[in-house]
Scaffold this motif. Structure first.
Motif, PDB file in Angstrom:
ATOM      1  N   LEU A 100      11.359  15.919  10.485  1.00 26.31           N
ATOM      2  CA  LEU A 100      10.689  16.708  11.513  1.00 26.31           C
ATOM      3  C   LEU A 100       9.917  15.762  12.419  1.00 26.31           C
ATOM      4  N   GLY A 101      10.183  15.850  13.705  1.00 31.18           N
ATOM      5  CA  GLY A 101       9.508  15.004  14.683  1.00 31.18           C
ATOM      6  C   GLY A 101       9.055  15.815  15.878  1.00 31.18           C
ATOM      7  N   ALA A 102       8.515  15.139  16.869  1.00 28.47           N
ATOM      8  CA  ALA A 102       7.922  15.796  18.029  1.00 28.47           C
ATOM      9  C   ALA A 102       8.729  15.530  19.285  1.00 28.47           C
ATOM     10  N   LEU A 103       8.741  16.519  20.163  1.00 31.05           N
ATOM     11  CA  LEU A 103       9.327  16.402  21.492  1.00 31.05           C
ATOM     12  C   LEU A 103       8.237  16.650  22.519  1.00 31.05           C
ATOM     13  N   THR A 104       8.433  16.142  23.720  1.00 33.43           N
ATOM     14  CA  THR A 104       7.474  16.377  24.795  1.00 33.43           C
ATOM     15  C   THR A 104       8.187  16.317  26.135  1.00 33.43           C
ATOM     16  N   GLU A 105       7.683  17.092  27.101  1.00 34.83           N
ATOM     17  CA  GLU A 105       8.191  17.018  28.461  1.00 34.83           C
ATOM     18  C   GLU A 105       7.332  16.101  29.324  1.00 34.83           C
ATOM     19  N   HIS A 106       6.239  15.600  28.770  1.00 37.97           N
ATOM     20  CA  HIS A 106       5.332  14.751  29.540  1.00 37.97           C
ATOM     21  C   HIS A 106       5.835  13.316  29.557  1.00 37.97           C
TER      22      HIS A 106
ATOM     23  N   GLU B 121       8.188  10.192  19.338  1.00 36.35           N
ATOM     24  CA  GLU B 121       8.322   9.972  17.910  1.00 36.35           C
ATOM     25  C   GLU B 121       8.646   8.509  17.656  1.00 36.35           C
ATOM     26  N   ALA B 122       7.879   7.861  16.791  1.00 42.24           N
ATOM     27  CA  ALA B 122       8.107   6.444  16.524  1.00 42.24           C
ATOM     28  C   ALA B 122       8.435   6.180  15.063  1.00 42.24           C
ATOM     29  N   GLY B 123       8.719   7.216  14.295  1.00 47.70           N
ATOM     30  CA  GLY B 123       8.977   7.049  12.881  1.00 47.70           C
ATOM     31  C   GLY B 123      10.448   7.094  12.544  1.00 47.70           C
ATOM     32  N   GLU B 124      10.771   7.810  11.470  1.00 51.44           N
ATOM     33  CA  GLU B 124      12.123   7.764  10.938  1.00 51.44           C
ATOM     34  C   GLU B 124      13.137   8.435  11.853  1.00 51.44           C
TER      35      GLU B 124
ATOM     36  N   PRO C 256      -0.420   4.363  20.756  1.00 55.18           N
ATOM     37  CA  PRO C 256      -1.133   4.715  19.522  1.00 55.18           C
ATOM     38  C   PRO C 256      -1.191   6.208  19.255  1.00 55.18           C
ATOM     39  N   SER C 257      -0.899   7.036  20.252  1.00 61.98           N
ATOM     40  CA  SER C 257      -0.962   8.484  20.045  1.00 61.98           C
ATOM     41  C   SER C 257       0.347   9.087  19.564  1.00 61.98           C
ATOM     42  N   THR C 258       1.391   8.275  19.431  1.00 65.45           N
ATOM     43  CA  THR C 258       2.699   8.811  19.071  1.00 65.45           C
ATOM     44  C   THR C 258       2.694   9.420  17.674  1.00 65.45           C
ATOM     45  N   PRO C 259       3.179  10.658  17.515  1.00 62.14           N
ATOM     46  CA  PRO C 259       3.272  11.250  16.172  1.00 62.14           C
ATOM     47  C   PRO C 259       4.306  10.519  15.312  1.00 62.14           C
ATOM     48  N   ARG C 260       4.244  10.771  14.013  1.00 64.51           N
ATOM     49  CA  ARG C 260       5.155  10.133  13.067  1.00 64.51           C
ATOM     50  C   ARG C 260       5.983  11.185  12.352  1.00 64.51           C
ATOM     51  N   THR C 261       7.208  10.811  12.010  1.00 65.27           N
ATOM     52  CA  THR C 261       8.135  11.712  11.338  1.00 65.27           C
ATOM     53  C   THR C 261       7.558  12.223  10.028  1.00 65.27           C
ATOM     54  N   LEU C 262       7.845  13.484   9.720  1.00 66.90           N
ATOM     55  CA  LEU C 262       7.569  14.038   8.403  1.00 66.90           C
ATOM     56  C   LEU C 262       8.901  14.284   7.710  1.00 66.90           C
ATOM     57  N   VAL C 263       9.052  13.762   6.491  1.00 64.76           N
ATOM     58  CA  VAL C 263      10.240  14.022   5.686  1.00 64.76           C
ATOM     59  C   VAL C 263      10.021  15.339   4.958  1.00 64.76           C
ATOM     60  N   LEU C 264      10.939  16.286   5.166  1.00 63.75           N
ATOM     61  CA  LEU C 264      10.808  17.618   4.579  1.00 63.75           C
ATOM     62  C   LEU C 264      11.747  17.782   3.397  1.00 63.75           C
TER      63      LEU C 264
ATOM     64  N   LEU D 290      11.467  18.660  16.683  1.00 67.91           N
ATOM     65  CA  LEU D 290      12.872  18.337  16.459  1.00 67.91           C
ATOM     66  C   LEU D 290      13.127  18.259  14.963  1.00 67.91           C
ATOM     67  N   LEU D 291      14.103  19.020  14.500  1.00 65.20           N
ATOM     68  CA  LEU D 291      14.479  19.055  13.084  1.00 65.20           C
ATOM     69  C   LEU D 291      15.910  18.558  12.948  1.00 65.20           C
ATOM     70  N   VAL D 292      16.109  17.525  12.136  1.00 68.48           N
ATOM     71  CA  VAL D 292      17.457  16.998  11.895  1.00 68.48           C
ATOM     72  C   VAL D 292      17.639  16.777  10.404  1.00 68.48           C
ATOM     73  N   GLU D 293      18.904  16.749   9.977  1.00 59.25           N
ATOM     74  CA  GLU D 293      19.202  16.384   8.600  1.00 59.25           C
ATOM     75  C   GLU D 293      18.923  14.896   8.416  1.00 59.25           C
ATOM     76  N   ARG D 294      18.391  14.547   7.277  1.00 60.67           N
ATOM     77  CA  ARG D 294      18.004  13.156   7.037  1.00 60.67           C
ATOM     78  C   ARG D 294      19.247  12.302   6.791  1.00 60.67           C
ATOM     79  N   PRO D 295      19.575  11.391   7.709  1.00 64.58           N
ATOM     80  CA  PRO D 295      20.786  10.583   7.539  1.00 64.58           C
ATOM     81  C   PRO D 295      20.685   9.696   6.298  1.00 64.58           C
ATOM     82  N   GLY D 296      21.828   9.514   5.632  1.00 66.06           N
ATOM     83  CA  GLY D 296      21.869   8.649   4.465  1.00 66.06           C
ATOM     84  C   GLY D 296      21.370   9.292   3.197  1.00 66.06           C
ATOM     85  N   HIS D 297      21.036  10.579   3.249  1.00 68.14           N
ATOM     86  CA  HIS D 297      20.562  11.302   2.069  1.00 68.14           C
ATOM     87  C   HIS D 297      21.349  12.604   1.949  1.00 68.14           C
ATOM     88  N   ARG D 298      21.553  13.041   0.744  1.00 69.66           N
ATOM     89  CA  ARG D 298      22.328  14.274   0.520  1.00 69.66           C
ATOM     90  C   ARG D 298      21.496  15.520   0.784  1.00 69.66           C
ATOM     91  N   THR D 299      20.191  15.407   0.696  1.00 66.91           N
ATOM     92  CA  THR D 299      19.312  16.545   0.959  1.00 66.91           C
ATOM     93  C   THR D 299      18.140  16.071   1.810  1.00 66.91           C
TER      94      THR D 299
END
Length: 389
Positions: A162-168, A121-124, A177-185, A149-158
């Motif tokens: 969502l990001g990606a994990l890998t064992e590779h 993961e190379a995003g937020e 260039p193949s790294t996924p990017r964070t999605l803000v939920l 990987l799901l975490v609470e968004r730091p610095g925000h009240r709500t």
């Protein structure tokens, strides 16, 4: 990562458990002891809970916790969000397919660093782990190897990240260039699941495709360099430093050395190429004639399965270094025709695999310039290779 905060207990509410408490910080064991002494019950996840149905009892436990926390200089913080595990389960229930969600607690601040080994993961989320303490997360799994990987968004009240994990093994996530990017939920599970299913999961599948393709291409490029050296030695009858071979009987030894090295890389081809080949649809591309080549590559993979299965069967077997070398050489020599087939047709494979990126129309995806295969796989070699083999 910022300096570790004071030991704290984070409180949130859960529709299942009532009041939930999570201890975090260098003295998290002391905080957990305070929670137990105040009457909170430890959950299997490591969090603590106090039912809210009996309000007087809950108030007594809360007062007892405040008293003990003050004695031990532990901060109590009330979260603005519901219990993360609840949101994780709600999200998992709404995603396509079958998913589960597991709460993970990073009691000591240093435990958070373990996330770096699996974070793809190379995003937020990447920045959040650099700049904030993350006391807990939820890991979503679908049973087929996908982990999010799901975490609470730091610095925000709500909101959540969502990001990606890998064992590779992976490149530097900031440069790959193949790294996924964070999605803000958003905080609403229905909207969050819709966004994840429509945006993140397709992007994640494309990222997996690119990662696996780059893994195969990198493996072939490593083999190619050694194969060119082998070809030069065969043709010249000399080692790469110009020293003549001691007769043709030395050729098998040189080939065994190459086979040992090549097998280590060709295993990556055998692991990742089948799924990539299954997505290729040459008839839908500008190169329908590639179908015959893809069939040869599939046959090469099929012909290598016996050696591949034997190699996997040796996992955990104790060999001396020379024993492993002999085994790898044997496997490499057994699949040498398959290796040479893949080297000869890697350019065709690459253009078809790049045209087969899932989740979109058939089109060439942008290659990584460092990995692009642009030259024939088995050129005629008239020079002596650079290193002595």
């Amino acid at each position: 990562m910022p300096p570790a905060p004071l030991t704290q207990i984070v409180l949130s509410t859960s529709r299942t458990h009532g009041l939930v408490a999570i201890a975090h910080g260098e003295e998290h064991h002391r905080a957990a002891q305070d929670l137990a002494e105040a009457g909170f019950q430890r959950l299997p996840s490591g969090a603590f809970a106090a039912p809210l149905a009996d309000r007087p009892s809950a108030l007594r436990m809360a007062r007892a916790l405040v008293h003990r926390a003050r004695e031990h200089d532990i901060t109590i913080t009330a979260s603005t969000r519901p219990f993360l595990a609840d949101f994780g389960h709600d999200l998992a229930d709404r995603l396509p397919g079958t998913w589960s969600a597991e709460l993970q607690i990073y009691g000591h601040p240093l435990i958070q660093e373990d996330l770096w080994y699996g974070l793809w993961e190379a995003g937020e989320i990447h920045r959040a782990l650099q700049d904030h303490q993350i006391p807990y997360s939820a890991v979503l799994r679908n049973g087929t190897g996908t982990e999010l990987l799901l975490v609470e968004r730091p610095g925000h009240r709500t909101g959540y990240l969502l990001g990606a994990l890998t064992e590779h093994e992976k490149e530097d996530v900031r440069a790959d260039p193949s790294t996924p990017r964070t999605l803000v939920l958003p905080a609403e599970a229905d909207l969050a699941a819709h966004a994840a299913a429509r945006t993140f999961l397709p992007a994640y599948r494309r990222a997996l495709h690119h990662r696996d393709l780059n893994t195969v291409l990198s493996a072939l490029e490593r083999i190619r360099a050694e194969h060119e050296t082998l070809q030069a030695i065969r043709e010249s009858g000399r080692y790469s430093d110009g020293v003549p071979l001691a007769g043709t009987r030395m050729i098998p030894e040189v080939e065994a050395t190459f086979a040992d090295y090549a097998w280590l890389s060709f295993r990556h081809v055998l692991e990742h190429a089948p799924a990539l080949l299954s997505r290729c649809r040459p008839a839908l591309t500008a190169w329908p004639q590639d179908a015959a080549v893809l069939d040869r590559l599939r046959t090469a993979v099929a012909d290598s399965q016996e050696a591949w299965a034997e190699d996997r069967g040796l996992s955990g077997v104790l060999f001396c270094a020379d024993g492993w070398r002999r085994a790898r050489s044997r496997f490499g020599l057994a699949v040498l025709p398959a290796i040479e087939t893949w080297l000869a047709h890697s350019a065709v494979f690459e253009r078809q695999a790049r045209a087969a990126v899932p989740g979109g129309p058939v089109a060439l995806s942008a290659p990584s310039p460092r990995l692009l295969t642009a030259r024939p796989a088995t050129p005629a070699v008239s020079r002596a290779p650079a290193a002595h083999r």
